[in-house]
Write an enzyme that holds these catalytic residues in place. Structure first.
Site, short mmCIF file in Angstrom:
data_model
loop_
_atom_site.label_atom_id
_atom_site.label_comp_id
_atom_site.label_asym_id
_atom_site.label_seq_id
_atom_site.Cartn_x
_atom_site.Cartn_y
_atom_site.Cartn_z
N HIS A 1 0.80 -1.23 0.00
CA HIS A 1 0.00 0.00 0.00
C HIS A 1 0.83 1.28 0.00
CE1 HIS A 1 1.04 -0.36 4.25
NE2 HIS A 1 0.84 0.94 4.33
C1 UD1 Z 1 -1.63 5.09 6.44
C2 UD1 Z 1 -0.30 5.50 7.05
C3 UD1 Z 1 0.75 4.44 6.78
C4 UD1 Z 1 0.26 3.07 7.25
C5 UD1 Z 1 -1.08 2.79 6.60
C6 UD1 Z 1 -1.61 1.46 7.06
C7 UD1 Z 1 0.15 7.91 7.09
C8 UD1 Z 1 0.94 9.00 6.48
N1 UD1 Z 1 0.20 6.73 6.46
O1 UD1 Z 1 -1.48 5.05 5.04
O2 UD1 Z 1 1.93 4.75 7.49
O3 UD1 Z 1 1.20 2.09 6.88
O4 UD1 Z 1 -2.00 3.84 6.95
O5 UD1 Z 1 -2.77 1.09 6.41
O6 UD1 Z 1 -0.48 8.12 8.11
N2 UD1 Z 1 -8.99 4.78 2.80
C9 UD1 Z 1 -10.22 4.16 2.68
N3 UD1 Z 1 -10.70 3.50 3.77
C10 UD1 Z 1 -10.02 3.44 4.95
C11 UD1 Z 1 -8.77 4.05 5.05
C12 UD1 Z 1 -8.27 4.73 3.97
O7 UD1 Z 1 -10.85 4.20 1.64
O8 UD1 Z 1 -10.53 2.85 5.90
C13 UD1 Z 1 -8.46 5.54 1.68
C14 UD1 Z 1 -8.32 7.03 2.02
O9 UD1 Z 1 -9.48 7.75 1.81
C15 UD1 Z 1 -7.21 7.46 1.11
C16 UD1 Z 1 -6.34 6.21 1.04
O10 UD1 Z 1 -7.13 5.10 1.41
O11 UD1 Z 1 -7.68 7.74 -0.17
C17 UD1 Z 1 -5.13 6.35 1.93
O12 UD1 Z 1 -5.51 6.48 3.31
P1 UD1 Z 1 -4.55 7.28 4.35
O13 UD1 Z 1 -5.04 7.08 5.73
O14 UD1 Z 1 -4.39 8.68 3.87
O15 UD1 Z 1 -3.15 6.62 4.19
P2 UD1 Z 1 -2.73 5.07 4.07
O16 UD1 Z 1 -2.23 4.83 2.71
O17 UD1 Z 1 -3.83 4.19 4.59
#
Ligand code: UD1
Length: 396
Positions: free
Chosen positions: A231
């Site tokens: 991811h």
């Molecule tokens: C975040 C952490 C990363 C960790 C990862 C574990 C930061 C900078 N990054 O990255 O260190 O390894 O979590 O999973 O904090 N989304 C959904 N549903 C969810 C969660 C996220 O659709 O339940 C989508 C968000 O809307 C976004 C994308 O996934 O578009 C990324 O989510 P985000 O929390 O920004 O960062 P991660 O890539 O999950």
């Protein structure tokens, strides 16, 4: 009765000298890898009458399988507050958490704010606590990848710059903090809460049935299979990089199938880049002998049920590098660097980065039983939370 005996009795009434003042700690969790780190600390806090824990979920992760399912699986009480700060840019996310968290701190007046790991919620809550002059505790402190292109590295550096009590998981963490000028008396090498949780959940698996879905997949798998997670923006946000990586993985999956619970970020990118054709989906078949089998994100116990018996893990996650080391399972890390070097120096981790030839070579070594075996790092013994509570109580 002698005065000494009376003193001893009074002493034991008060929990063997435990400080009588109530200690209020806010534990902050926001994203998937945070939940398994606060779970064992909460279990430990329950044993102490004079410590009160409040849980603040920032809502950074919000899908059921990325969040609520973990609270059920890990047996964590429902959060006392949920800030619903998911989605958006880094600045938006961080700012929303700060605004919401400040109100909670002002209302509840905790003695300590405890943050874990390196996600945006970690630094956001840390900044709020420090500016309100609340003592800040960082669990999993001091880790450094020395790669400032990773948002997590910025979160780690910034959080540690303002932390009052550091808990480190490996000696590198302690050394990094000292090199950055932190005083040794503030740093406590306690082992790893993530491993406390892993051991707890492994025991639980013996009694608890996994979901029907993963049970069926497991039955359909051959003896040797891989598990995978991916991811990181550096792997998934660029079409060419992602396609190259997935093509190599597809090649590996011809020899042993790969189970891939897919993170929402990766899922969005696979769709956007039209790469769905590289995957298979499990549809109740009796046998799964090849292919990358993509699934929705899995809960903690369901995924553990699958990966604890896999031939090898393919991942860009931080936590899984450590969890595989703890269970002595080969791990190929799809990154050029790691902030958890002990998993490479003494554990079962091997960094393959974007080098797809190395990835294929090491995957082959795993299947042929030629991969290195590891040892368990110091203090990864399931007792880190116990040590943490001892320090917190001694810090009042
Ligand atoms: C975040 C952490 C990363 C960790 C990862 C574990 C930061 C900078 N990054 O990255 O260190 O390894 O979590 O999973 O904090 N989304 C959904 N549903 C969810 C969660 C996220 O659709 O339940 C989508 C968000 O809307 C976004 C994308 O996934 O578009 C990324 O989510 P985000 O929390 O920004 O960062 P991660 O890539 O999950």
């Amino acid at each position: 009765m002698s005065s000494q005996l009376i003193l001893l009795l009074v002493w034991s009434l008060f929990d063997f000298g435990e400080c009588l003042e109530m200690i209020k700690v806010i534990l902050v969790a926001g994203a998937r890898p945070n939940f398994m780190k606060i779970a064992p600390i909460l279990r430990e806090i329950k044993k102490h009458k004079t410590v009160e824990a409040l849980i603040v979920h920032t809502g950074q992760h919000y899908d059921h399988e990325m969040s609520d399912s973990f609270f059920d699986d890990l047996e964590i009480k429902k959060p006392d507050y949920n800030l619903l700060c998911g989605g958006g840019t880094h600045a938006e996310q961080t700012a929303k958490v700060m605004v919401g968290f400040e109100k909670i701190c002002m209302e509840t007046k905790p003695d300590f704010v405890l943050v874990v790991g390196d996600v945006n919620s970690t630094i956001a809550a840390g900044l709020v606590a420090k500016k309100l002059q609340i003592k800040l505790i960082h669990v999993e402190a001091g880790l450094r990848s020395y790669d400032r292109n990773m948002p997590e590295e910025i979160n780690r550096l910034a959080t540690d710059a303002i932390t009052d009590i550091f808990f480190t998981t490996e000696e590198h963490g302690t050394k990094n903090l000292i090199n950055e000028g932190q005083h040794i008396t503030k740093i406590h090498f306690v082992g790893h809460v993530m491993i406390d949780n892993l051991f707890f959940q492994i025991k639980k698996l013996q009694k608890h049935e996994p979901s029907k879905f993963v049970k069926n997949i497991k039955q359909a798998l051959p003896e040797k299979y891989f598990c995978m997670t991916m991811h990181r923006p550096s792997n998934v946000d660029n079409r060419l990089t992602l396609k190259k990586m997935l093509t190599a993985l597809q090649n590996i999956s011809k020899k042993a199938p790969i189970i891939f619970p897919c993170h929402p970020r990766t899922h969005k990118k696979i769709k956007e880049f039209e790469l769905e054709y590289l995957f298979d989906v499990y549809k109740d078949q009796n046998k799964v002998d090849k292919g990358i089998i993509i699934t929705e994100p899995l809960g903690y116990n369901d995924f553990l049920y699958l990966w604890k018996d896999c031939a090898g893990m393919l991942t860009d996650s931080g936590g899984l590098q450590e969890e595989t080391t703890a269970l002595n399972i080969p791990c190929l890390t799809l990154r050029e660097n790691t902030e958890r070097p002990i998993t490479v120096s003494i554990g079962t981790n091997c960094l393959v980065g974007p080098d797809t030839d190395l990835l294929k070579k090491e995957a082959k070594n795993i299947l042929l039983g030629r991969f290195k075996t590891g040892a368990i790092p110091d203090l990864w013994d399931g007792k880190a939370s116990e040590r943490i509570l001892r320090v917190i109580k001694g810090s009042m």
